[in-house]
Every structure is written in C-alpha cells, then in structure tokens.
Scaffold this motif. Structure first.
Motif, short mmCIF file in Angstrom:
data_model
loop_
_atom_site.label_atom_id
_atom_site.label_comp_id
_atom_site.label_asym_id
_atom_site.label_seq_id
_atom_site.Cartn_x
_atom_site.Cartn_y
_atom_site.Cartn_z
N GLY A 123 0.82 -1.21 0.00
CA GLY A 123 0.00 0.00 0.00
C GLY A 123 0.86 1.25 0.00
N GLU A 124 1.90 1.23 0.80
CA GLU A 124 2.79 2.39 0.87
C GLU A 124 3.51 2.59 -0.47
OE1 GLU A 124 2.87 4.38 3.44
OE2 GLU A 124 4.46 5.68 2.71
N ILE A 125 3.94 1.50 -1.09
CA ILE A 125 4.61 1.61 -2.39
C ILE A 125 3.62 2.13 -3.44
CG2 ILE A 125 5.67 0.29 -4.26
CD1 ILE A 125 7.00 -1.44 -2.11
N ALA A 126 2.41 1.59 -3.44
CA ALA A 126 1.42 2.03 -4.42
C ALA A 126 1.14 3.52 -4.27
CB ALA A 126 0.13 1.22 -4.27
N ALA A 127 1.03 3.98 -3.02
CA ALA A 127 0.78 5.41 -2.79
C ALA A 127 1.95 6.24 -3.33
CB ALA A 127 0.57 5.67 -1.30
N THR A 128 3.16 5.73 -3.14
CA THR A 128 4.36 6.44 -3.62
C THR A 128 4.37 6.49 -5.15
OG1 THR A 128 5.56 5.61 -1.69
CG2 THR A 128 6.90 6.43 -3.50
N LEU A 129 4.03 5.39 -5.79
CA LEU A 129 4.03 5.34 -7.26
C LEU A 129 2.90 6.21 -7.83
CD1 LEU A 129 4.68 1.51 -7.74
CD2 LEU A 129 6.34 3.37 -7.92
N LYS A 130 1.77 6.22 -7.16
CA LYS A 130 0.65 7.06 -7.62
C LYS A 130 1.02 8.53 -7.51
CE LYS A 130 -2.88 4.18 -8.52
NZ LYS A 130 -4.15 3.84 -7.88
N ALA A 131 1.71 8.88 -6.41
CA ALA A 131 2.13 10.28 -6.23
C ALA A 131 3.10 10.70 -7.34
CB ALA A 131 2.77 10.46 -4.86
N ALA A 132 3.81 9.71 -7.90
CA ALA A 132 4.73 9.98 -9.00
C ALA A 132 4.03 9.92 -10.36
CB ALA A 132 5.90 9.00 -8.96
N GLY A 133 2.71 9.73 -10.35
CA GLY A 133 1.95 9.80 -11.59
C GLY A 133 1.46 8.49 -12.17
N ALA A 134 1.74 7.37 -11.49
CA ALA A 134 1.27 6.08 -12.01
C ALA A 134 -0.25 6.09 -12.08
CB ALA A 134 1.74 4.94 -11.11
N ALA A 135 -0.79 5.59 -13.20
CA ALA A 135 -2.24 5.58 -13.38
C ALA A 135 -2.85 4.37 -12.69
CB ALA A 135 -2.58 5.55 -14.86
N ARG A 136 -2.11 3.27 -12.67
CA ARG A 136 -2.65 2.03 -12.12
C ARG A 136 -1.51 1.23 -11.50
NH1 ARG A 136 -7.03 -1.47 -12.54
NH2 ARG A 136 -6.46 -3.66 -12.63
N VAL A 137 -1.76 0.71 -10.30
CA VAL A 137 -0.74 -0.12 -9.62
C VAL A 137 -1.38 -1.46 -9.26
CG1 VAL A 137 0.79 -0.34 -7.63
CG2 VAL A 137 0.45 1.92 -8.70
#
Ligand SMILES: [Zn+2]
Ligand SMILES: [Zn+2]
Length: 228
Positions: A197-211
């Motif tokens: 969850g923490e990694i997904a939040a980090t990737l989303k904050a960097a612009g990832a559309a889907r994790v």
C-alpha cells in the motif's frame, strides 16, 4: 509403472523434489505440485482476499487501498510457505524461477514491473532480493531504479500486524515521473498489504495511473501465521 517411470526420469533428469526428495523433472515433483494451494476460488480483485462472487470486498469498498488490483498465485499455507521461506531466508534461489512461473501464468501486461526494494542494509545482509529474483523469473523487463527504500525499517515479520503500516510509512521514494503508466509491484508474500500500500501510494504520487500487486502468496487474515 509409475515408479519405474519416475526412476527413469530421475536417471535422465537427475532431479529430486525440493519438498519430498522424490524424483522430479522440475523443482518439485508432480505430486507435490498438485498439493500447492493454488488460488482458484473467487477473490476480491483489489486485495485478493476471499469474496464469494469475486466482487470488490466490503473492506476495499469502505477503505480503498492505494493499489488497484492484486494478483496472487498461492495461499500462504504449506507447502507454499516452505518454498517461500527457503527462497527468502535460506538462499534457495533456484526456487525463484519456479515461483515466478506460477505468477507469470496469471498476470497481464503492464508498462513497468517493479520489485519491492530492500534497504541497502538488508540487501547486504541477505545478499539478494527475493522479489527481484521472482520478478526476473516472470520473464519481462523489470525496473530496479523506479522505487527505492529511503530508510531501513524493522522487518515486517518482527512486528504485530497493527504496527506494520506505521513501520513502512514514508519508507519509499519514486525518483521518476510515471505519468499515466500502469505498474506491477512484485513481492513474495502479501499479509496486511501495508508495504504494498505504501509503495502504491508512492508510485501514484509519481503519476502512475494504475498499480497492481503481483504476489506469489497471499496470507488470509483468519490463519495468519506469526512468521510472515
Ligand atoms: Zn515431491
Ligand atoms: Zn478487497
């Protein structure tokens, strides 16, 4: 006949099953393979916990996790736990291609594959990152520099489940813009989902559309063992 066949096979392939030491053409024999707790029942597509009709579960609806989906190959039960434990703590790297192949059968295309990073301290101590080894075995390019650990954290297995979220908060950094990309995050075991969850939040904050989480094994809360 079957015994004779397995002896002949063993003569030609020289392999013994990692679990039962019987003759095997692969890392484990056909009988042990049949015992693997493959997840075929309906699961919540988001967290991969039981969901009677395969719909998004009540927990994910009430409190949506940062990741969009989870794909898990096995339940974290015997003998899957024995295989993962051996890969993670006993350096049995030959198990990674096998475990990765189980996952590879279930995953879909993504733009980018990111293994859960270890801290440099843990990497030094262990000598390898089991998530990288599993991700390599999926057979597609992986990206090791997308997500890094910014600090050493206590191993999640040493903490009560309730403390795991706090332990990993702010522990990851994504140094690259992921504008609109779909990312898969690879891990060996998913228990509370705090790290993922923490990694997904980090990737989303960097612009990832889907994790999407790609995990070899999923622990079910009702039978979470203390050592995951
Ligand atoms: Zn066997
Ligand atoms: Zn769910």
């Amino acid at each position: 006949m079957r015994l004779l066949l397995s002896r002949v096979t063993s003569f030609f392939f020289g392999g013994s099953c990692f679990l039962c030491r019987g003759a095997a053409r692969a890392v484990i024999c056909g009988d042990c393979d049949a015992e693997l707790p493959r997840l075929t029942q309906p699961l919540c597509p988001r967290c991969a916990l039981a969901s009677p009709r395969g719909e998004t579960c009540g927990r994910c609806l009430a409190d949506p996790p940062p990741y969009d989906a989870t794909i898990a190959a096995l339940a974290y039960e015997f003998p899957a736990d024995a295989l993962i434990h051996a890969l993670k703590f006993r350096g049995e790297l030959a198990l990674a291609p096998f475990l990765g192949s189980l996952l590879a059968q279930k995953v879909e295309d993504v733009d980018c594959i990111v293994p859960v990073p270890l801290s440099s301290e843990r990497l030094r101590e262990r000598g390898y990152n089991q998530s990288v080894e599993i991700a390599r075995a999926i057979g597609r390019p992986i990206e090791l520099d997308v997500c890094v650990r910014t600090r050493h954290t206590a191993a999640q297995i040493e903490l009560p489940l309730a403390d795991r979220g706090r332990n990993v908060r702010g522990a990851f950094l994504c140094a690259r813009a992921l504008d609109g990309r779909s990312v898969a995050v690879v891990d060996d075991v998913m228990t509370t989902g705090a790290t993922l969850g923490e990694i997904a939040a980090t990737l989303k904050a960097a612009g990832a559309a889907r994790v999407t989480n790609w995990v070899v094994a999923r622990t079910f809360p009702e039978n979470a063992p203390p050592d995951v």
